[in-house]
Design a protein around this motif. Structure first.
Motif, PDB file in Angstrom:
ATOM      1  N   ALA A   1      59.993  23.398 -13.148  1.00 53.54           N
ATOM      2  CA  ALA A   1      60.047  24.032 -14.460  1.00 53.54           C
ATOM      3  C   ALA A   1      61.161  25.078 -14.465  1.00 53.54           C
ATOM      4  O   ALA A   1      61.378  25.767 -13.468  1.00 53.54           O
ATOM      5  N   VAL A   2      61.851  25.169 -15.576  1.00 53.60           N
ATOM      6  CA  VAL A   2      62.966  26.100 -15.692  1.00 53.60           C
ATOM      7  C   VAL A   2      62.444  27.502 -16.003  1.00 53.60           C
ATOM      8  O   VAL A   2      61.700  27.696 -16.967  1.00 53.60           O
ATOM      9  N   ASP A   3      62.824  28.458 -15.166  1.00 54.57           N
ATOM     10  CA  ASP A   3      62.506  29.878 -15.398  1.00 54.57           C
ATOM     11  C   ASP A   3      61.003  30.160 -15.495  1.00 54.57           C
ATOM     12  O   ASP A   3      60.593  31.079 -16.205  1.00 54.57           O
ATOM     13  N   GLN A   4      60.182  29.375 -14.812  1.00 57.60           N
ATOM     14  CA  GLN A   4      58.753  29.674 -14.765  1.00 57.60           C
ATOM     15  C   GLN A   4      58.409  30.178 -13.368  1.00 57.60           C
ATOM     16  O   GLN A   4      58.771  29.566 -12.361  1.00 57.60           O
ATOM     17  N   ILE A   5      57.721  31.333 -13.311  1.00 59.19           N
ATOM     18  CA  ILE A   5      57.340  31.925 -12.035  1.00 59.19           C
ATOM     19  C   ILE A   5      55.858  32.295 -12.085  1.00 59.19           C
ATOM     20  O   ILE A   5      55.293  32.510 -13.163  1.00 59.19           O
ATOM     21  N   ALA A   6      55.219  32.325 -10.911  1.00 56.90           N
ATOM     22  CA  ALA A   6      53.800  32.684 -10.841  1.00 56.90           C
ATOM     23  C   ALA A   6      53.530  33.444  -9.545  1.00 56.90           C
ATOM     24  O   ALA A   6      54.074  33.101  -8.489  1.00 56.90           O
ATOM     25  N   ARG A   7      52.683  34.473  -9.657  1.00 56.24           N
ATOM     26  CA  ARG A   7      52.336  35.297  -8.496  1.00 56.24           C
ATOM     27  C   ARG A   7      50.992  34.809  -7.950  1.00 56.24           C
ATOM     28  O   ARG A   7      49.937  35.323  -8.305  1.00 56.24           O
ATOM     29  N   CYS A   8      51.033  33.791  -7.098  1.00 55.05           N
ATOM     30  CA  CYS A   8      49.791  33.229  -6.571  1.00 55.05           C
ATOM     31  C   CYS A   8      50.058  32.575  -5.222  1.00 55.05           C
ATOM     32  O   CYS A   8      51.034  31.828  -5.057  1.00 55.05           O
ATOM     33  N   TRP A   9      49.167  32.845  -4.244  1.00 61.94           N
ATOM     34  CA  TRP A   9      49.326  32.263  -2.913  1.00 61.94           C
ATOM     35  C   TRP A   9      49.188  30.750  -2.923  1.00 61.94           C
ATOM     36  O   TRP A   9      49.611  30.075  -1.980  1.00 61.94           O
ATOM     37  N   LEU A  10      48.629  30.179  -3.991  1.00 67.61           N
ATOM     38  CA  LEU A  10      48.496  28.728  -4.050  1.00 67.61           C
ATOM     39  C   LEU A  10      49.844  28.022  -4.139  1.00 67.61           C
ATOM     40  O   LEU A  10      49.929  26.807  -3.950  1.00 67.61           O
ATOM     41  N   HIS A  11      50.909  28.787  -4.421  1.00 63.35           N
ATOM     42  CA  HIS A  11      52.237  28.179  -4.471  1.00 63.35           C
ATOM     43  C   HIS A  11      52.980  28.315  -3.140  1.00 63.35           C
ATOM     44  O   HIS A  11      54.142  27.901  -3.031  1.00 63.35           O
ATOM     45  N   HIS A  12      52.306  28.857  -2.144  1.00 66.79           N
ATOM     46  CA  HIS A  12      52.868  28.857  -0.783  1.00 66.79           C
ATOM     47  C   HIS A  12      52.867  27.417  -0.266  1.00 66.79           C
ATOM     48  O   HIS A  12      51.936  26.645  -0.540  1.00 66.79           O
ATOM     49  N   PRO A  13      53.894  27.018   0.463  1.00 66.18           N
ATOM     50  CA  PRO A  13      53.973  25.619   0.939  1.00 66.18           C
ATOM     51  C   PRO A  13      52.751  25.168   1.733  1.00 66.18           C
ATOM     52  O   PRO A  13      52.435  23.969   1.749  1.00 66.18           O
ATOM     53  N   GLU A  14      52.051  26.087   2.406  1.00 67.37           N
ATOM     54  CA  GLU A  14      50.915  25.695   3.237  1.00 67.37           C
ATOM     55  C   GLU A  14      49.568  25.890   2.537  1.00 67.37           C
ATOM     56  O   GLU A  14      48.510  25.744   3.156  1.00 67.37           O
ATOM     57  N   ALA A  15      49.574  26.215   1.248  1.00 62.61           N
ATOM     58  CA  ALA A  15      48.324  26.465   0.520  1.00 62.61           C
ATOM     59  C   ALA A  15      47.609  25.160   0.215  1.00 62.61           C
ATOM     60  O   ALA A  15      48.229  24.085   0.155  1.00 62.61           O
ATOM     61  N   PRO A  16      46.291  25.201   0.022  1.00 59.52           N
ATOM     62  CA  PRO A  16      45.553  24.006  -0.408  1.00 59.52           C
ATOM     63  C   PRO A  16      46.101  23.488  -1.728  1.00 59.52           C
ATOM     64  O   PRO A  16      46.593  24.259  -2.551  1.00 59.52           O
ATOM     65  N   ARG A  17      45.983  22.197  -1.943  1.00 56.01           N
ATOM     66  CA  ARG A  17      46.500  21.587  -3.164  1.00 56.01           C
ATOM     67  C   ARG A  17      45.416  21.630  -4.230  1.00 56.01           C
ATOM     68  O   ARG A  17      44.308  21.106  -4.045  1.00 56.01           O
ATOM     69  N   ILE A  18      45.718  22.265  -5.371  1.00 57.33           N
ATOM     70  CA  ILE A  18      44.763  22.442  -6.463  1.00 57.33           C
ATOM     71  C   ILE A  18      45.321  21.788  -7.714  1.00 57.33           C
ATOM     72  O   ILE A  18      46.416  22.125  -8.183  1.00 57.33           O
ATOM     73  N   ALA A  19      44.569  20.841  -8.267  1.00 62.02           N
ATOM     74  CA  ALA A  19      45.012  20.134  -9.467  1.00 62.02           C
ATOM     75  C   ALA A  19      45.259  21.118 -10.603  1.00 62.02           C
ATOM     76  O   ALA A  19      44.470  22.018 -10.859  1.00 62.02           O
ATOM     77  N   GLY A  20      46.407  20.934 -11.272  1.00 58.05           N
ATOM     78  CA  GLY A  20      46.731  21.767 -12.413  1.00 58.05           C
ATOM     79  C   GLY A  20      47.499  23.015 -12.062  1.00 58.05           C
ATOM     80  O   GLY A  20      48.123  23.623 -12.932  1.00 58.05           O
ATOM     81  N   ILE A  21      47.471  23.435 -10.803  1.00 57.17           N
ATOM     82  CA  ILE A  21      48.202  24.648 -10.399  1.00 57.17           C
ATOM     83  C   ILE A  21      49.416  24.270  -9.553  1.00 57.17           C
ATOM     84  O   ILE A  21      50.548  24.528  -9.942  1.00 57.17           O
ATOM     85  N   ASN A  22      49.164  23.645  -8.408  1.00 52.17           N
ATOM     86  CA  ASN A  22      50.296  23.230  -7.579  1.00 52.17           C
ATOM     87  C   ASN A  22      50.338  21.713  -7.366  1.00 52.17           C
ATOM     88  O   ASN A  22      51.092  21.230  -6.539  1.00 52.17           O
ATOM     89  N   VAL A  23      49.523  21.000  -8.137  1.00 50.86           N
ATOM     90  CA  VAL A  23      49.530  19.542  -8.109  1.00 50.86           C
ATOM     91  C   VAL A  23      49.483  19.054  -9.547  1.00 50.86           C
ATOM     92  O   VAL A  23      48.642  19.508 -10.338  1.00 50.86           O
ATOM     93  N   THR A  24      50.369  18.142  -9.929  1.00 55.08           N
ATOM     94  CA  THR A  24      50.369  17.620 -11.290  1.00 55.08           C
ATOM     95  C   THR A  24      49.292  16.568 -11.461  1.00 55.08           C
ATOM     96  O   THR A  24      48.757  16.021 -10.496  1.00 55.08           O
ATOM     97  N   ALA A  25      48.981  16.264 -12.722  1.00 52.08           N
ATOM     98  CA  ALA A  25      47.997  15.229 -13.022  1.00 52.08           C
ATOM     99  C   ALA A  25      48.437  13.876 -12.471  1.00 52.08           C
ATOM    100  O   ALA A  25      47.620  13.072 -12.004  1.00 52.08           O
ATOM    101  N   GLU A  26      49.761  13.630 -12.506  1.00 56.54           N
ATOM    102  CA  GLU A  26      50.283  12.359 -11.992  1.00 56.54           C
ATOM    103  C   GLU A  26      50.059  12.256 -10.482  1.00 56.54           C
ATOM    104  O   GLU A  26      49.708  11.190  -9.960  1.00 56.54           O
ATOM    105  N   GLU A  27      50.231  13.375  -9.769  1.00 60.67           N
ATOM    106  CA  GLU A  27      50.025  13.374  -8.325  1.00 60.67           C
ATOM    107  C   GLU A  27      48.566  13.167  -7.980  1.00 60.67           C
ATOM    108  O   GLU A  27      48.232  12.502  -6.993  1.00 60.67           O
ATOM    109  N   VAL A  28      47.644  13.740  -8.801  1.00 60.24           N
ATOM    110  CA  VAL A  28      46.223  13.526  -8.581  1.00 60.24           C
ATOM    111  C   VAL A  28      45.878  12.045  -8.736  1.00 60.24           C
ATOM    112  O   VAL A  28      45.135  11.460  -7.945  1.00 60.24           O
ATOM    113  N   ALA A  29      46.430  11.438  -9.781  1.00 57.36           N
ATOM    114  CA  ALA A  29      46.159  10.019 -10.032  1.00 57.36           C
ATOM    115  C   ALA A  29      46.750   9.154  -8.930  1.00 57.36           C
ATOM    116  O   ALA A  29      46.160   8.150  -8.560  1.00 57.36           O
TER     117      ALA A  29
END
Length: 310
Positions: free
Chosen positions: A282-310
């Motif tokens: 996403a262009v110019d979108q930032i978020a302050r959350c540890w879930l966006h760390h490369p080693e964080a658990p994958r959570i649908a809707g936050i760091n995993v897209t709906a397409e990736e879940v499917a």
């Protein structure tokens, strides 16, 4: 901010929206102080200006619409006199010219019978009309930046819409940048270009209106959107409130301030404040959350897209 941009700042009461903007103008109450940081305006750091220089800038280059027009207006002076004295403070013109300018401003913000109403006192105006006076005062010196702090608070929904449409039209007409502080996501969606979501005195997420509403990347933003009724599909659904209460920022937590209320909180969230992560997709979108760390658990809707879940 870019010239002509409308930035929305949203968050619960106590999240730091108003105090941040009052800090920009250095209008904090006696129990508040600025301990660090910068506020750059046209290349100048406002924190380094003396009080005389700040006084010259306030109301001139930066205009402010305060939350409650009844307590912001002086009850002992006519509304016209209050606008006139603002103009005379910043412009080397005669009183007659300032009066003429005030009538033009009242007409601009659509106050009927402007030439007569400038002699009225605040108690003779309705809430919506008082807010129009505040807008006229804020625009009196053609500011480059207008800060509107909850400009529709305590107004009924019809007047709220009129005030918001007026602000949008004036911004387009005058080309100024606008910071709109609100807790109303409907307002944000309708009139702003970019959104900053605040919580616990921090930016939790930032992005364009389209990106942030389509795919919020912070659990707090998701919670805010989930607590707003959606009437588009016609179905009756229960709202999903955010459990818990905002933190006491007189004793700030060591970690993420949203962690005690977050359904995805981890040990790391309680121990350290996360950085602002840039979203790769996403262009110019930032978020302050540890879930966006490369080693964080994958959570649908936050760091995993709906397409990736499917």
């Amino acid at each position: 901010m870019a010239p002509g941009e409308i930035l929305g700042i949203v968050g619960e009461s106590g999240s730091g929206k108003s105090i941040t903007c009052m800090s920009i103008l250095r209008l904090l109450k006696s129990n508040g102080r600025i301990v660090g940081g910068q506020a750059l305006f046209d290349g100048q750091d406002l924190m380094g200006l003396d009080e005389n220089a700040m006084s010259d800038l306030r109301g001139n280059d930066i205009g402010m619409i305060f939350q409650d027009p009844m307590t912001s207006l002086n009850p002992t002076l006519s509304v016209g006199e209050q606008v006139i004295e603002t103009i005379l403070r910043h412009r080397p013109i005669s009183r007659a010219e300032a009066r003429k300018r005030t009538i033009e401003l009242f007409e601009l913000v659509r106050i009927p019978s402007a030439a007569q109403r400038i002699q009225s006192f605040p108690h003779e105006f309705s809430g919506g009309m008082r807010q129009r006076v505040m807008i006229a005062m804020a625009l009196s010196c053609d500011p480059k930046l207008l800060i509107a702090d909850e400009p529709t608070t305590a107004l009924d929904v019809t007047i709220q819409r009129q005030i918001l449409l007026l602000l949008k039209q004036l911004q387009t007409q005058l080309g100024m940048a606008v910071i709109l502080i609100t807790h109303d996501l409907g307002v944000i969606a309708e009139v702003t270009d970019r959104i900053v979501v605040m919580y616990g005195g921090m930016v939790m997420e930032q992005g364009s209106v389209a990106e942030l509403f389509a795919r919020p990347r912070h659990p707090y933003t998701q919670g805010l959107l989930g607590s707003v009724p959606d009437l588009r599909d016609g179905e009756h659904k229960r709202l999903t409130p955010i459990a818990g209460t905002p933190p006491d920022m007189s004793q700030p937590p060591a970690g993420c301030p949203f962690a005690p209320r977050c359904v995805h909180a981890m040990n790391q969230c309680d121990n350290a404040i996360p950085p602002l992560y840039e979203m790769a997709d996403a262009v110019d979108q930032i978020a302050r959350c540890w879930l966006h760390h490369p080693e964080a658990p994958r959570i649908a809707g936050i760091n995993v897209t709906a397409e990736e879940v499917a």
